[in-house]
Enzyme design. Structure first.
Site, PDB file in Angstrom:
ATOM      1  N   GLU A 125      18.140 -18.355 -26.232  1.00 55.43           N
ATOM      2  CA  GLU A 125      17.303 -18.695 -27.386  1.00 55.43           C
ATOM      3  C   GLU A 125      15.851 -18.768 -26.925  1.00 55.43           C
ATOM      4  O   GLU A 125      15.587 -19.160 -25.781  1.00 55.43           O
ATOM      5  CB  GLU A 125      17.774 -20.054 -27.935  1.00 55.43           C
ATOM      6  CG  GLU A 125      16.988 -20.589 -29.124  1.00 55.43           C
ATOM      7  CD  GLU A 125      17.480 -21.995 -29.554  1.00 55.43           C
ATOM      8  OE1 GLU A 125      18.558 -22.437 -29.094  1.00 55.43           O
ATOM      9  OE2 GLU A 125      16.757 -22.633 -30.319  1.00 55.43           O
TER      10      GLU A 125
ATOM     11  N   GLU B 294      23.296 -31.661 -34.901  1.00 56.95           N
ATOM     12  CA  GLU B 294      22.918 -31.577 -33.492  1.00 56.95           C
ATOM     13  C   GLU B 294      22.075 -32.759 -33.064  1.00 56.95           C
ATOM     14  O   GLU B 294      21.382 -33.364 -33.873  1.00 56.95           O
ATOM     15  CB  GLU B 294      22.187 -30.251 -33.238  1.00 56.95           C
ATOM     16  CG  GLU B 294      21.028 -29.986 -34.187  1.00 56.95           C
ATOM     17  CD  GLU B 294      19.694 -29.920 -33.510  1.00 56.95           C
ATOM     18  OE1 GLU B 294      19.539 -30.556 -32.447  1.00 56.95           O
ATOM     19  OE2 GLU B 294      18.796 -29.257 -34.046  1.00 56.95           O
TER      20      GLU B 294
ATOM     21  N   HIS C 109      15.686 -26.234 -23.796  1.00 55.47           N
ATOM     22  CA  HIS C 109      16.931 -27.010 -23.866  1.00 55.47           C
ATOM     23  C   HIS C 109      18.122 -26.190 -23.382  1.00 55.47           C
ATOM     24  O   HIS C 109      18.058 -24.978 -23.253  1.00 55.47           O
ATOM     25  CB  HIS C 109      17.200 -27.559 -25.267  1.00 55.47           C
ATOM     26  CG  HIS C 109      17.391 -26.542 -26.349  1.00 55.47           C
ATOM     27  ND1 HIS C 109      16.350 -26.051 -27.113  1.00 55.47           N
ATOM     28  CD2 HIS C 109      18.509 -25.930 -26.830  1.00 55.47           C
ATOM     29  CE1 HIS C 109      16.824 -25.194 -28.011  1.00 55.47           C
ATOM     30  NE2 HIS C 109      18.143 -25.091 -27.851  1.00 55.47           N
TER      31      HIS C 109
ATOM     32  N   HIS D  86      24.492 -22.187 -24.903  1.00 56.42           N
ATOM     33  CA  HIS D  86      23.302 -21.334 -24.771  1.00 56.42           C
ATOM     34  C   HIS D  86      22.234 -22.035 -23.945  1.00 56.42           C
ATOM     35  O   HIS D  86      22.287 -23.242 -23.744  1.00 56.42           O
ATOM     36  CB  HIS D  86      22.738 -20.921 -26.139  1.00 56.42           C
ATOM     37  CG  HIS D  86      22.189 -22.048 -26.983  1.00 56.42           C
ATOM     38  ND1 HIS D  86      22.970 -22.799 -27.832  1.00 56.42           N
ATOM     39  CD2 HIS D  86      20.927 -22.540 -27.106  1.00 56.42           C
ATOM     40  CE1 HIS D  86      22.210 -23.696 -28.460  1.00 56.42           C
ATOM     41  NE2 HIS D  86      20.966 -23.573 -28.024  1.00 56.42           N
TER      42      HIS D  86
ATOM     43  N   GLN E  38      20.804 -30.166 -25.906  1.00 55.15           N
ATOM     44  CA  GLN E  38      21.097 -30.077 -27.334  1.00 55.15           C
ATOM     45  C   GLN E  38      22.616 -30.090 -27.502  1.00 55.15           C
ATOM     46  O   GLN E  38      23.307 -29.150 -27.084  1.00 55.15           O
ATOM     47  CB  GLN E  38      20.517 -28.774 -27.921  1.00 55.15           C
ATOM     48  CG  GLN E  38      20.800 -28.616 -29.403  1.00 55.15           C
ATOM     49  CD  GLN E  38      20.192 -27.353 -29.981  1.00 55.15           C
ATOM     50  OE1 GLN E  38      20.288 -26.283 -29.377  1.00 55.15           O
ATOM     51  NE2 GLN E  38      19.555 -27.478 -31.127  1.00 55.15           N
TER      52      GLN E  38
HETATM   53  C1  V0V Z   1      29.781 -15.101 -28.112  1.00 53.48           C
HETATM   54  N1  V0V Z   1      29.786 -14.510 -26.909  1.00 53.48           N
HETATM   55  C2  V0V Z   1      29.106 -15.264 -26.062  1.00 53.48           C
HETATM   56  C3  V0V Z   1      28.680 -16.393 -26.805  1.00 53.48           C
HETATM   57  N2  V0V Z   1      29.108 -16.244 -28.082  1.00 53.48           N
HETATM   58  N3  V0V Z   1      28.817 -15.112 -24.755  1.00 53.48           N
HETATM   59  C4  V0V Z   1      28.106 -16.096 -24.166  1.00 53.48           C
HETATM   60  N4  V0V Z   1      27.665 -17.210 -24.811  1.00 53.48           N
HETATM   61  C5  V0V Z   1      27.943 -17.388 -26.122  1.00 53.48           C
HETATM   62  N5  V0V Z   1      27.514 -18.483 -26.738  1.00 53.48           N
HETATM   63  C6  V0V Z   1      30.465 -13.247 -26.556  1.00 53.48           C
HETATM   64  C7  V0V Z   1      31.935 -13.316 -26.900  1.00 53.48           C
HETATM   65  O1  V0V Z   1      32.673 -13.870 -25.854  1.00 53.48           O
HETATM   66  C8  V0V Z   1      32.276 -11.870 -27.154  1.00 53.48           C
HETATM   67  O2  V0V Z   1      32.479 -11.208 -25.928  1.00 53.48           O
HETATM   68  C9  V0V Z   1      31.007 -11.312 -27.774  1.00 53.48           C
HETATM   69  O3  V0V Z   1      29.937 -12.196 -27.355  1.00 53.48           O
HETATM   70  C10 V0V Z   1      31.070 -11.320 -29.308  1.00 53.48           C
HETATM   71  O4  V0V Z   1      31.388 -12.631 -29.686  1.00 53.48           O
HETATM   72  P1  V0V Z   1      32.172 -13.063 -30.990  1.00 53.48           P
HETATM   73  O5  V0V Z   1      32.991 -14.238 -30.635  1.00 53.48           O
HETATM   74  O6  V0V Z   1      32.815 -11.884 -31.649  1.00 53.48           O
HETATM   75  O7  V0V Z   1      31.011 -13.636 -31.886  1.00 53.48           O
HETATM   76  P2  V0V Z   1      29.953 -12.905 -32.806  1.00 53.48           P
HETATM   77  O8  V0V Z   1      29.617 -11.541 -32.292  1.00 53.48           O
HETATM   78  O9  V0V Z   1      30.385 -13.056 -34.219  1.00 53.48           O
HETATM   79  O10 V0V Z   1      28.719 -13.902 -32.558  1.00 53.48           O
HETATM   80  C11 V0V Z   1      28.092 -14.012 -31.310  1.00 53.48           C
HETATM   81  C12 V0V Z   1      26.585 -14.243 -31.555  1.00 53.48           C
HETATM   82  C13 V0V Z   1      26.484 -15.499 -32.451  1.00 53.48           C
HETATM   83  C14 V0V Z   1      25.939 -14.459 -30.210  1.00 53.48           C
HETATM   84  C15 V0V Z   1      26.001 -13.007 -32.234  1.00 53.48           C
HETATM   85  O11 V0V Z   1      27.077 -16.606 -31.803  1.00 53.48           O
HETATM   86  C16 V0V Z   1      25.085 -15.827 -32.851  1.00 53.48           C
HETATM   87  O12 V0V Z   1      24.515 -15.245 -33.789  1.00 53.48           O
HETATM   88  N6  V0V Z   1      24.446 -16.846 -32.194  1.00 53.48           N
HETATM   89  C17 V0V Z   1      23.092 -17.249 -32.496  1.00 53.48           C
HETATM   90  C18 V0V Z   1      23.055 -18.463 -33.402  1.00 53.48           C
HETATM   91  C19 V0V Z   1      23.686 -19.707 -32.814  1.00 53.48           C
HETATM   92  O13 V0V Z   1      24.423 -19.618 -31.814  1.00 53.48           O
HETATM   93  N7  V0V Z   1      23.431 -20.883 -33.459  1.00 53.48           N
HETATM   94  C20 V0V Z   1      23.991 -22.169 -33.000  1.00 53.48           C
HETATM   95  C21 V0V Z   1      22.981 -22.940 -32.254  1.00 53.48           C
HETATM   96  P3  V0V Z   1      33.796 -10.341 -25.643  1.00 53.48           P
HETATM   97  O14 V0V Z   1      34.948 -11.273 -25.858  1.00 53.48           O
HETATM   98  O15 V0V Z   1      33.719  -9.239 -26.690  1.00 53.48           O
HETATM   99  O16 V0V Z   1      33.625  -9.852 -24.244  1.00 53.48           O
HETATM  100  S1  V0V Z   1      21.639 -23.447 -33.336  1.00 53.48           S
HETATM  101  C22 V0V Z   1      20.349 -23.982 -32.317  1.00 53.48           C
HETATM  102  O17 V0V Z   1      20.444 -23.736 -31.053  1.00 53.48           O
HETATM  103  C23 V0V Z   1      19.265 -24.626 -32.918  1.00 53.48           C
HETATM  104  C24 V0V Z   1      19.226 -24.960 -34.354  1.00 53.48           C
HETATM  105  C25 V0V Z   1      18.092 -25.046 -32.097  1.00 53.48           C
HETATM  106  O18 V0V Z   1      18.084 -24.867 -30.881  1.00 53.48           O
HETATM  107  O19 V0V Z   1      17.111 -25.586 -32.677  1.00 53.48           O
HETATM  108 CO    CO Z   2      19.418 -24.316 -29.380  1.00 55.66          CO
END
Ligand code: V0V
Ligand code: CO
Length: 140
Positions: free
Chosen positions: A135, A43, A7, A84, A60
């Protein structure tokens, strides 16, 4: 092995309005909606096509359920848009993640968590993947 694009995750402010846009504009009518409290999202999975490994590819759509969720934080910074990409695995998602971690990419979870439709999911850090939050998905 990574066998498909499972996705593409798209962050939005209003899930119902965004689902309606995709249904009315493109005709995507196969929609599954659920809440994932652990991830802080409500979602919708919009099925786009079936794939060669018997699974499917989806869009998604993600609406945050709380202000401290990853998607809420991302929306506040970037606005709506692609959040993502997710690759599907043909085997155990943790084995796949271990192999990628061995190449120096940070895996965000110690063990897989629950994803949409009973899948097992984990994430790779965007800063180790040329700016793309990635992911991995093992379908149920
Ligand atoms: C953050 N950054 C990203 C980003 N999110 N870059 C690209 N794409 C993204 N989505 C960059 C951001 O611009 C910063 O860069 C740096 O990473 C640190 O970001 P932050 O804003 O300080 O955020 P953090 O570090 O607190 O969190 C970022 C992470 C977080 C990736 C660690 O979003 C995470 O744990 N994601 C995984 C879980 C998730 O996203 N769940 C929702 C979908 P600069 O500014 O320092 O250069 S759930 C899902 O998909 C499900 C249930 C499913 O598929 O079934
Ligand atoms: Co997802």
């Amino acid at each position: 092995m990574l066998t498909r694009i499972d996705h593409i995750g798209i962050a939005c402010h209003d899930l119902d309005a965004t689902v309606a846009f995709y249904r009315e504009t493109y005709g995507f009518t196969d929609v599954h909606i659920e809440v994932n409290e652990e991830q802080g999202v409500r979602e919708a999975m919009l099925k786009i096509n079936e794939t060669g490994d018997g699974a499917a590819s989806y869009l998604q759509l993600l609406e945050p359920t709380r202000e401290d969720s990853t998607v809420a934080k991302w929306l506040a910074k970037n606005g709506e848009g692609v959040h993502h990409i997710a690759f599907g695995t043909d085997g155990d998602v943790q084995d796949e993640a271990d192999g990628i971690a061995a190449k120096g990419v940070r895996v965000l979870y110690d063990s897989p968590r629950r994803g949409s439709m009973g899948s097992r999911i984990t994430f790779l850090h965007p800063k180790d993947a040329h700016g793309v939050l990635t992911e991995l998905v093992q379908k149920a």
